[in-house]
Write a protein that holds these residues in place. Structure first.
Motif, mmCIF file in Angstrom:
data_model
loop_
_atom_site.group_PDB
_atom_site.id
_atom_site.type_symbol
_atom_site.label_atom_id
_atom_site.label_comp_id
_atom_site.label_asym_id
_atom_site.label_seq_id
_atom_site.Cartn_x
_atom_site.Cartn_y
_atom_site.Cartn_z
ATOM 1 N N GLY A 79 0.902 -1.193 -0.044
ATOM 2 C CA GLY A 79 0.006 0.215 0.395
ATOM 3 C C GLY A 79 0.769 1.345 -0.418
ATOM 4 O O GLY A 79 0.016 2.444 -0.593
ATOM 5 N N PHE A 80 2.399 1.177 0.682
ATOM 6 C CA PHE A 80 2.812 2.482 0.459
ATOM 7 C C PHE A 80 3.390 2.307 -0.437
ATOM 8 O O PHE A 80 3.639 4.022 -0.964
ATOM 9 C CB PHE A 80 4.140 2.348 1.331
ATOM 10 N N VAL A 81 3.082 2.206 -1.627
ATOM 11 C CA VAL A 81 3.971 1.991 -3.117
ATOM 12 C C VAL A 81 2.755 2.794 -4.140
ATOM 13 O O VAL A 81 3.056 4.315 -4.533
ATOM 14 C CB VAL A 81 4.091 1.240 -3.725
ATOM 15 N N TYR A 82 1.277 2.545 -3.172
ATOM 16 C CA TYR A 82 0.215 3.519 -4.191
ATOM 17 C C TYR A 82 -0.597 4.220 -3.551
ATOM 18 O O TYR A 82 -0.858 4.855 -3.704
ATOM 19 C CB TYR A 82 -1.055 2.350 -4.050
ATOM 20 N N GLY A 83 -0.374 4.829 -1.668
ATOM 21 C CA GLY A 83 -0.814 5.388 -0.980
ATOM 22 C C GLY A 83 -0.313 6.683 0.023
ATOM 23 O O GLY A 83 1.069 6.572 -0.217
ATOM 24 N N ARG A 84 -0.372 7.784 0.157
ATOM 25 C CA ARG A 84 0.343 8.441 1.368
ATOM 26 C C ARG A 84 -0.137 7.724 2.711
ATOM 27 O O ARG A 84 -0.474 6.895 2.771
ATOM 28 C CB ARG A 84 -0.715 9.559 1.521
ATOM 29 N N VAL A 85 1.712 7.536 2.890
ATOM 30 C CA VAL A 85 2.057 7.134 4.097
ATOM 31 C C VAL A 85 1.285 6.881 5.405
ATOM 32 O O VAL A 85 0.508 5.912 6.014
ATOM 33 C CB VAL A 85 3.373 7.412 4.871
ATOM 34 N N ALA A 86 1.371 8.388 5.723
ATOM 35 C CA ALA A 86 0.077 8.772 7.032
ATOM 36 C C ALA A 86 -1.580 8.002 6.891
ATOM 37 O O ALA A 86 -1.849 7.531 7.841
ATOM 38 C CB ALA A 86 -0.116 10.013 7.033
ATOM 39 N N ILE A 87 -1.954 7.862 5.611
ATOM 40 C CA ILE A 87 -3.554 7.361 5.287
ATOM 41 C C ILE A 87 -3.175 6.026 5.557
ATOM 42 O O ILE A 87 -4.508 5.485 6.063
ATOM 43 C CB ILE A 87 -4.192 7.981 4.064
ATOM 44 N N GLY A 138 5.614 7.801 10.914
ATOM 45 C CA GLY A 138 5.234 7.450 9.689
ATOM 46 C C GLY A 138 5.156 8.439 9.269
ATOM 47 O O GLY A 138 5.386 8.805 7.653
ATOM 48 N N ALA A 139 3.618 9.276 10.106
ATOM 49 C CA ALA A 139 3.314 10.908 9.408
ATOM 50 C C ALA A 139 4.424 11.985 9.392
ATOM 51 O O ALA A 139 4.004 12.568 8.445
ATOM 52 C CB ALA A 139 2.075 11.358 10.241
ATOM 53 N N THR A 140 4.860 11.650 10.193
ATOM 54 C CA THR A 140 6.209 13.107 10.347
ATOM 55 C C THR A 140 7.519 12.417 8.930
ATOM 56 O O THR A 140 7.601 13.711 8.365
ATOM 57 C CB THR A 140 6.656 12.776 12.134
ATOM 58 N N SER A 141 7.845 11.553 9.090
ATOM 59 C CA SER A 141 8.412 11.495 8.079
ATOM 60 C C SER A 141 8.128 11.735 6.888
ATOM 61 O O SER A 141 8.923 12.196 5.969
ATOM 62 C CB SER A 141 9.282 9.811 8.619
#
Length: 298
Positions: free
Chosen positions: A88-96, A254-257
């Protein structure tokens, strides 16, 4: 004194695992940029973890025969859930993606109530309500219907649901030793990521084969090997509520980075939705009276 020392070590391990998994998106996207797009990066990472964990599997091979097929399947399903989370990290925003995964307490409560017949304390019902409100806010922040907007968000949401099924099953059955369980976990992730990679038909590229191999093996060894073993060991020695709250460090990191490195930011509505999701997790993990906890497993 010895018990307090073990609890302290387990606490440090749980926090460390959360912090590390908050940065997990970095090697995943690095592999995607290097030519292993889609699920191929996760496949190579998890396959590397299987190799690293083979000695643990060999050492505890007798435990596999003593474990029920359902126990092994539950652990493997957990690995598949984490594979979806990774892809999922490849296709979407990390925090979400991270926040969608942290809706797990909502799905776990629903499974316990409507499938296993466990009674649900009021705090658990409040967790469901707050979590679903947070989900709606995050997914409808741009004015659209509150449903995932891309395949990455669908994977993040699905991974949380699958993990809730897996963790509930593992909780009701005897588990393997940490090293052996991590091996089964990695095998489930490897199989799932390979199937997804083939189905999505994204051909891998190996223009930087040496760099790709180093990143994949290192990521598999650290995140899918060392941290999974450490987390399983810590979970066996900490109160579930404490473990869950400690792992929330993953959301912050995750959100901060992602905001600093990938320039991914959340809108005010998405931030409110994310806070609702975290509140739901805290409500789910909040200790209940012993009588309520007992009735919840009746």
């Amino acid at each position: 004194m010895q018990s307090a020392r073990i609890t302290h070590i387990a606490t440090v391990l749980a926090v460390s695992c959360g912090l590390l998994w908050g940065l997990y998106w970095l090697p995943v996207r690095t592999l995607a940029d290097a030519g292993l797009d889609g699920a191929w990066g996760t496949f190579l990472i998890t396959a590397s973890a299987v190799i690293v964990l083979l000695p643990f599997a060999a050492r505890h091979r007798h435990d596999f025969r003593a474990s029920s097929p359902l126990t092994l399947a539950a652990i493997a399903l957990g690995g598949a859930a984490f594979a979806l989370y990774s892809i999922g990290f490849v296709y979407g925003r990390v925090a979400i993606i991270v926040l969608l995964f942290f809706l797990t307490p909502v799905w776990s409560t629903l499974i316990g109530r409507y499938i296993l017949g466990w009674q649900t304390p009021p705090l658990r019902l409040a967790a469901i309500a707050v979590g679903l409100v947070g989900l709606g806010l995050m997914l409808s922040a741009d004015g659209h219907w509150p449903i995932p907007r891309n395949i990455g968000e669908w994977m993040g949401l699905t991974s949380g649901i699958l993990w809730s099924i897996s963790s509930t099953a593992m909780r009701t059955r005897a588990s393997l030793k940490p090293g052996a369980a991590a091996f089964v976990f990695a095998c489930g992730a490897t199989f799932a990521s390979l199937v997804i990679a083939v189905v999505m038909a994204t051909p891998p590229a190996f223009e930087e084969a040496g760099r790709i191999a180093v990143i994949a093996f290192g990521t598999g060894a650290l995140w899918w090997g060392l941290t999974i073993i450490a987390l399983i060991w810590a979970t066996m020695r900490l109160d579930p509520a404490r473990t869950g709250i400690l792992l929330m460090s993953e959301v912050l990191v995750g959100a901060t980075s992602a905001a600093i490195i990938a320039k991914e930011t959340l809108s005010p509505v998405e931030i409110i939705g994310g806070l609702c999701v975290l509140t739901a997790a805290v409500l789910e993990l909040w200790p209940v009276k012993e009588s309520q906890a007992a009735s919840g497993r009746a």
